[in-house]
Design a protein around this motif. Structure first.
Motif, short mmCIF file in Angstrom:
data_model
loop_
_atom_site.label_atom_id
_atom_site.label_comp_id
_atom_site.label_asym_id
_atom_site.label_seq_id
_atom_site.Cartn_x
_atom_site.Cartn_y
_atom_site.Cartn_z
N ASN A 174 110.47 -22.13 134.74
CA ASN A 174 108.71 -20.80 135.01
C ASN A 174 109.27 -19.66 134.02
O ASN A 174 109.16 -18.62 134.36
N LYS A 175 109.36 -19.97 132.97
CA LYS A 175 109.80 -18.62 131.75
C LYS A 175 108.14 -18.33 130.99
O LYS A 175 107.87 -19.67 130.65
N TRP A 176 108.17 -17.56 130.75
CA TRP A 176 107.29 -17.33 129.58
C TRP A 176 107.70 -17.53 128.21
O TRP A 176 108.83 -17.61 127.62
N THR A 177 106.44 -18.96 128.05
CA THR A 177 107.03 -19.51 126.71
C THR A 177 105.68 -18.80 125.23
O THR A 177 104.82 -18.89 125.99
N TYR A 178 106.06 -18.58 124.24
CA TYR A 178 104.99 -18.50 122.84
C TYR A 178 104.56 -19.93 122.80
O TYR A 178 105.60 -21.13 122.77
N LEU A 179 103.50 -20.98 122.22
CA LEU A 179 102.70 -21.72 121.78
C LEU A 179 102.40 -21.28 119.92
O LEU A 179 101.28 -20.37 120.24
N TYR A 180 103.65 -21.63 119.33
CA TYR A 180 103.21 -21.76 118.19
C TYR A 180 102.76 -22.75 117.13
O TYR A 180 103.15 -23.95 117.72
N SER A 181 101.76 -22.71 116.75
CA SER A 181 100.79 -24.25 115.94
C SER A 181 100.66 -23.76 114.26
O SER A 181 100.51 -22.73 114.49
N LYS A 182 100.40 -25.45 113.21
CA LYS A 182 99.90 -25.22 112.64
C LYS A 182 98.87 -26.64 112.44
O LYS A 182 99.52 -27.53 112.85
N SER A 183 98.00 -25.92 111.70
CA SER A 183 97.46 -27.70 111.33
C SER A 183 97.45 -27.86 109.31
O SER A 183 97.64 -27.35 108.98
N ARG A 184 97.06 -29.74 109.98
CA ARG A 184 97.57 -29.96 108.63
C ARG A 184 96.58 -28.62 107.02
O ARG A 184 95.56 -28.90 107.55
N PRO A 185 97.25 -28.95 105.99
CA PRO A 185 96.52 -27.60 105.33
C PRO A 185 94.92 -29.07 104.15
O PRO A 185 95.44 -30.29 104.49
N VAL A 186 93.96 -28.67 104.44
CA VAL A 186 92.53 -29.01 103.67
C VAL A 186 93.48 -29.12 102.20
O VAL A 186 93.40 -28.93 101.25
N GLY A 187 92.84 -31.04 102.04
CA GLY A 187 92.90 -30.81 100.81
C GLY A 187 94.46 -31.86 100.24
O GLY A 187 94.64 -31.91 100.50
#
Length: 174
Positions: A161-174
């Motif tokens: 039950n720890k506070w957690t960061y969610l990081y993300s990245k989407s695939r570059p277009v092109g």
């Protein structure tokens, strides 16, 4: 079987052999290395982790892999993707664990960058996430260095039950 190669690392599939269990357990069973996890792994938990990844290779074509330092040929970490529930959503979760004696050398960044590119360009992923406890500053820096953005903070019921960061990245277009 080597999946990726960087200037200092080989990233390879695990095998079911005793050597991988032993080498991986020296990392996952280490209290310092696993200080941001609920607890260091028991040998049984390490075996289960390895088995879950072998099954993921079969079911998804990816999983967590062994990180081998070219200079020594030794296993120094665990990196790769798992399909995981992160804040009630199934995601492509990029995870990285570096054996504590190798911290501070940018090896996690080197490996995570290569894996992120592999996920987008070889595996065809459109979105990749990483999660870490809010107090795990080194893990946050790795995510940021590879271009991931902090999307939100959530209460992680899977990790004490720890506070957690969610990081993300989407695939570059092109």
């Amino acid at each position: 079987m080597t999946i990726l190669e960087t200037s200092r690392l080989l990233i390879r599939k695990y095998t079911a052999g005793d050597k991988d269990v032993e080498d991986l357990h020296s990392i996952l069973g280490d209290a310092t290395t696993m200080s941001f996890w609920p607890a260091p792994f028991t040998e049984e938990q390490t075996k289960s982790w390895l088995q879950r990844n072998l099954e993921s290779y079969e079911n998804h074509g990816f999983g967590r892999w062994g990180m081998v330092l070219k200079e020594t040929g030794g296993l120094i970490g665990d990196i790769g993707f798992m399909r995981a529930e992160l804040d009630s959503r199934i995601e492509n979760d990029l995870g990285y664990i570096i054996f504590a004696p190798f911290w501070g050398r940018d090896l996690a960044t080197e490996a995570a960058s290569a894996c992120l590119s592999y996920g987008f360009h070889t595996l065809g992923m459109t979105r990749v996430c990483a999660n870490m406890p809010v107090d795990h500053h080194a893990s946050r820096r790795v995510a940021e260095k590879i271009g991931m953005v902090c999307e939100k903070q959530y209460m992680n019921t899977r990790n004490r039950n720890k506070w957690t960061y969610l990081y993300s990245k989407s695939r570059p277009v092109g």
